[in-house]
Each structure stands twice: as C-alpha cells, then as structure tokens.
Design an enzyme around this catalytic site. Structure first.
Site, PDB file in Angstrom:
ATOM      1  N   GLU A 252       0.847  -1.182   0.000  1.00 50.29           N
ATOM      2  CA  GLU A 252       0.000   0.000   0.000  1.00 50.29           C
ATOM      3  C   GLU A 252       0.889   1.240   0.000  1.00 50.29           C
ATOM      4  O   GLU A 252       1.943   1.267   0.640  1.00 50.29           O
ATOM      5  CB  GLU A 252      -0.868  -0.010   1.260  1.00 50.29           C
ATOM      6  CG  GLU A 252      -1.725   1.226   1.455  1.00 50.29           C
ATOM      7  CD  GLU A 252      -2.322   1.297   2.859  1.00 50.29           C
ATOM      8  OE1 GLU A 252      -3.372   1.927   3.020  1.00 50.29           O
ATOM      9  OE2 GLU A 252      -1.712   0.709   3.792  1.00 50.29           O
ATOM     10  N   LYS A 312      -9.707  -0.647  -1.235  1.00 53.68           N
ATOM     11  CA  LYS A 312      -9.774  -0.872   0.211  1.00 53.68           C
ATOM     12  C   LYS A 312     -11.209  -0.786   0.715  1.00 53.68           C
ATOM     13  O   LYS A 312     -11.905   0.203   0.477  1.00 53.68           O
ATOM     14  CB  LYS A 312      -8.898   0.161   0.932  1.00 53.68           C
ATOM     15  CG  LYS A 312      -8.766  -0.064   2.433  1.00 53.68           C
ATOM     16  CD  LYS A 312      -7.789   0.951   3.041  1.00 53.68           C
ATOM     17  CE  LYS A 312      -7.590   0.686   4.537  1.00 53.68           C
ATOM     18  NZ  LYS A 312      -6.605   1.626   5.123  1.00 53.68           N
ATOM     19  N   CYS A 364      -4.024  -3.010   4.332  1.00 53.88           N
ATOM     20  CA  CYS A 364      -3.778  -2.512   5.690  1.00 53.88           C
ATOM     21  C   CYS A 364      -4.824  -3.005   6.691  1.00 53.88           C
ATOM     22  O   CYS A 364      -4.933  -4.189   6.936  1.00 53.88           O
ATOM     23  CB  CYS A 364      -3.677  -0.987   5.679  1.00 53.88           C
ATOM     24  SG  CYS A 364      -2.779  -0.317   7.106  1.00 53.88           S
TER      25      CYS A 364
END
Length: 512
Positions: A252, A312, A364
């Site tokens: 990321e 995401k 993440c």
C-alpha cells in the site's frame, strides 16, 4: 473498580508486544466478577473502567498519530465495554448466565467491529491466540467462534469462583469440556492441500526520512525504492541467483499519487514491469474526482498496463476520510486539513486475477475485518495478499499486532498469505500460521518464496458472519428474559402499593 481496571490491563497484555494469551480467560473472568450482582446502570461503571484499562493500553501505539487520536479512539471503544458491563450485570440474573454473557461478549465484539463508521476490530479475543493450541480452531469456527470459546471458558471460570456445593462440580466439568473443545482441533488440524504452486515476490522498498514514519516525506523516493528493488530482483533472476516469480506484490502507498495522472510515477511502474516481465500488484492512491480518492491494489501487466483492481474496503475515519465533513470548515479542521479529500470504500467481492491466479487482497486495516477476505476466498481465491503501509506506526507495536492478524487469516482461510509493507513488517506465511520468511524493520528487502494454491473452503469461511449474528440474537433473547419479567414484577408491586399510598386498604391479591 480495581478488579475491573486490573482485568482490562491484563487483557491488553495478552496481545503484542507482551503476548501472554494465557491471560485472556482470567481477564474476562475478572470483568464478569466485577459486574456481578450489580444493577444494569451500575454495571456500566466497572465495565467502562475495564474498557479504559484494556483499550488505552492495547492501542498505545495510536499516539504516533496524536495523543488526541489515542484518547478519542480509546474512549469510544471503552464505552462498548461499559455497555457490556450493564448487559452482563442483567444477564447475570439468568440461570445459564455463563452462556448468555459469553454470547454478549462476542455480540459486542461483532458490533464494535462494524460500528460506528466502519468499526474497530482491534482487541478481539481470538486475535491473541495465533501461537497457542487454540489457533487450530480458527479454520473450523473462525475468529468469531474462537472468541466465543474463549469468552465461554472465562465465564465458566467466573462461575467456578462463585459457585458452591454441587454447582461448583458442574462448573468445573463444564469448564473442562469447553477447554477440551477449544484445543480439540490440535488432534486433527485443518490441512491445506495445494493444487498447484507459484513463486511470489514481496517487495519492501523502505521509506526515506530520519525516522521512516512519514510516507509523504519523500513519496517519489518511496516509489523509486520499489521500482529499483524490482529492477534489482530482475537482475538477480537473470543471474540465476533467485527463481523468477510468477508475480510481484508491492505494498500500500508504494505510489502516493495517481499513477494514471503522474508521468514520473507511471514511468517508474512501467520500467519495473518491463524489467521483471511479470504482473506487479501495485499499491496506489487513485483520484476519484476532485473530492474523493481510492486506495487500490492494481494488477499491472507487462506491456498492457493496469488490469484488475481491488479498492480498500475499510478506510480509517479521521485518518483517510472525515465523517460529517460538511459540518467542518477550513478554519476548524485543524490537523484534519491534511486530509483534503475523502477516501471511498470498495465493494469488490471477486478475487483479483494475477497471472491467472485468483488472489484475495486486503489493504492494511482490512486484514482485521472478516467480510472482505471471506467474500473473496468464498468466491475462489487461492492465495491471500496483504498490502500495507505501516510507516506511521513503524516505531510502535501496531505492526506486530497487525502481522499477528495476517498469520491468523492464513490459518482461518487455509491459504498462504503474502504481506508486503513499505518498511515493515513484510512476510510470507504458510496456512498453518508459520512464517516462511520475514523482512526486517526499516530495511529494503525482497522476499521470494514458492507458495501453494488451494481452492478448498474452510468451515470458518463457510460459517462467515453467522456465529456473530447468533450471539447477537442470544443476547437479545437473554435481555428479554430478564427485563420482561422484571417489568411485570415491578408493575404488580406498584399496583399493590398504590391504594395504601392513598390511605386505603389494598385489596387482596393472589400473590398475597
């Protein structure tokens, strides 16, 4: 209050960096005992004290963002334990209160992991067990199911403390049975059976700057680090010192600007792609108009460019977007002014196609949530990748807590997991949770490993969210069983006293 506070701190110590999971049942039992015998409103206070002791210690690393962020988030999460304290105090009146309170604990974890906004999953009981015999149960009942077993063991331990006579024997037998259920999967652990193998490279390019904790300090150098590390990998492949990967994973924020709008970034990705000659999963921030951005994993094929994308699922509120932005103006945004545009949430449930391999991606904090990974694995993903930029927390224990979650997901899904981080922790994890290779903190490194591909679906993924939903239902039923009879008794008592309060004799009633 002292018992609640000490129990909350003890639960925090079950997680990284101390990592003493044996404390979990004792800490939760302390929570139960601190609320036992209280009214619902009074149960809120020790529950809140427990939450303060737990969450303020657990996410001490949030101070890297700011002391106000640490206090604010910890306070919000502590409120959930306050509400759970009220619920536990009420459910403690039921005959089968250990089961009801255990279900309430898991219901609370399920709710706070999704609300407010996208919720905060950090601190679920199951996230502490990756290196214990209980971990083998993750593939069978999932992280929610393991949390339920741990919570039930804790409530039965509390029952053992307060029980007398024959009930103590029943509590002891019940506790032994639940512990047996929790460790039983070690006798027949879920085994991943790879149908094929591929070689994957995870690139950790490192972040420049004196502390390495600011991805924007020199974002172009961050991208260049990943480009150069990939070109160096290509040189090693041609020299025959490492095998050629089937595809490469960048973390990321390996590009912090839109590669489709920035010529320098685009040129770097193309150079790396041409050098290695295989697809690269690039972590990029992509423009979505003037007001919004997307945090994406983009499959970049050599020669043809961008293909499949994963966006995401769970952007961080007040970190990647500002809820209720319309109520702010330029003068009162303060430090939030560094977030000029809001990040939109993704909805993709199909796995990415990378070099013909169906891959489930998580970016993440996505790794802490069940929904995105479960959806992609259930739809055929044979491998899991985690792209993360933990630079903000590189000097903290957040990175170890998150890496433990990645290992947990490997066991839970029965998949190899490839973690690519900007400057730590990158790693390649086997389906049993063991770490095959791991990069050092604040280093530039490339991990190359041969990993298996598996299409089988674990029972945990098949169960999906149903364990959490069942616990919410059990909690609501338990509260009805407590509150409805209480209201009826209270109404009868008020009715019986009312005539006397007016100076007249009360009529005889069946209860009299």
């Amino acid at each position: 209050m002292l018992l609640a506070l000490a129990s909350g701190v003890a639960l925090a110590l079950a997680f990284e960096p101390v990592a003493l999971p044996v404390l979990v049942p004792f800490a939760v039992a302390g929570f139960v005992l601190s609320t036992r015998g209280l009214s619902g409103p009074k149960g809120f206070v020790p529950g809140l004290v427990f939450g303060i002791g737990f969450y303020f210690v657990l996410i001490w690393w949030m101070r890297a963002v700011g002391t106000d962020a640490w206090i604010g988030l910890s306070s919000v999460e502590a409120l959930f334990y306050g509400l759970l304290g009220s619920v536990a105090a009420l459910l403690g009146r039921l005959r089968r209160w250990p089961l009801s309170i255990a279900a309430a604990w898991v219901a609370m974890e399920a709710i706070r992991s999704t609300w407010p906004f996208s919720g905060m999953p950090w601190g679920r009981l199951s996230f502490a067990v990756v290196d214990t015999p209980v971990a083998d149960g993750l593939a069978y009942v999932g992280s929610t199911g393991v949390s339920l077993l741990l919570a039930l063991a804790a409530t039965l331990l509390a029952w053992l403390v307060v029980a007398r006579g024959r009930q103590r024997a029943v509590a002891a037998v019940s506790l032994a049975a639940v512990v047996g259920m929790a460790v039983a999967p070690t006798l027949a652990p879920y085994t991943s059976t790879p149908e094929a193998h591929v070689t994957v490279a995870a690139v950790q390019g490192d972040v420049p700057g004196p502390l390495g904790n600011d991805i924007l300090y020199d974002f172009r150098q961050v991208t260049q680090n990943h480009v150069q590390a990939t070109i160096d990998l290509a040189d090693d492949v041609r020299a025959g010192t490492v095998p050629k990967p089937d595809f490469v994973v960048w973390p990321e924020n390996s590009t912090a600007v839109d590669p489709f709008a920035d010529d320098q970034t685009l040129a770097g990705i193309r150079a790396a792609s041409a050098a290695i000659g295989v697809p690269i999963l690039v972590g990029a921030i992509v423009d979505a108009g003037e007001r919004f951005v997307l945090n994406q994993g983009i499959v970049w094929n050599p020669g043809t460019g961008a293909a499949d994308r994963y966006t995401k699922w769970h952007p961080v509120p007040y970190g990647e977007y500002i809820p209720f932005r319309r109520f702010f103006d330029g003068k009162n945004l303060g430090r939030l002014a560094i977030i000029p545009r809001d990040m939109l949430s993704g909805t993709r449930t199909a796995p990415l196609d990378i070099a013909g391999v169906p891959v489930a991606d998580a970016i993440c904090f996505d790794v802490g949530y069940d929904d995105g990974l479960y959806a992609q694995v259930a739809r055929g993903a044979q491998l899991v990748t985690v792209q993360t930029s933990n630079a903000t927390f590189i000097q903290t224990d957040q990175i170890d807590q998150q890496f433990a979650m990645s290992r947990l997901r490997a066991i839970e899904t029965g998949r190899y997991v490839v973690v690519a981080a900007t400057n730590g922790v990158s790693g390649i994890i086997a389906p049993d949770g063991s770490v095959l290779d791991r990069a050092g903190i604040r280093t530039q490194d490339v991990l190359v490993e041969r990993v298996g591909l598996d299409s089988s679906i674990t029972p945990a993924v098949r169960l999906g969210p149903w364990t959490g939903r069942a616990c919410v239902g059990l909690t609501l039923v338990g509260l009805l069983l407590v509150l409805v009879p209480y209201r009826r008794r209270h109404h009868r008592q008020v009715t019986a006293r009312a005539p006397r309060a007016r100076g007249r004799s009360a009529p005889a009633t069946p209860d009299d």
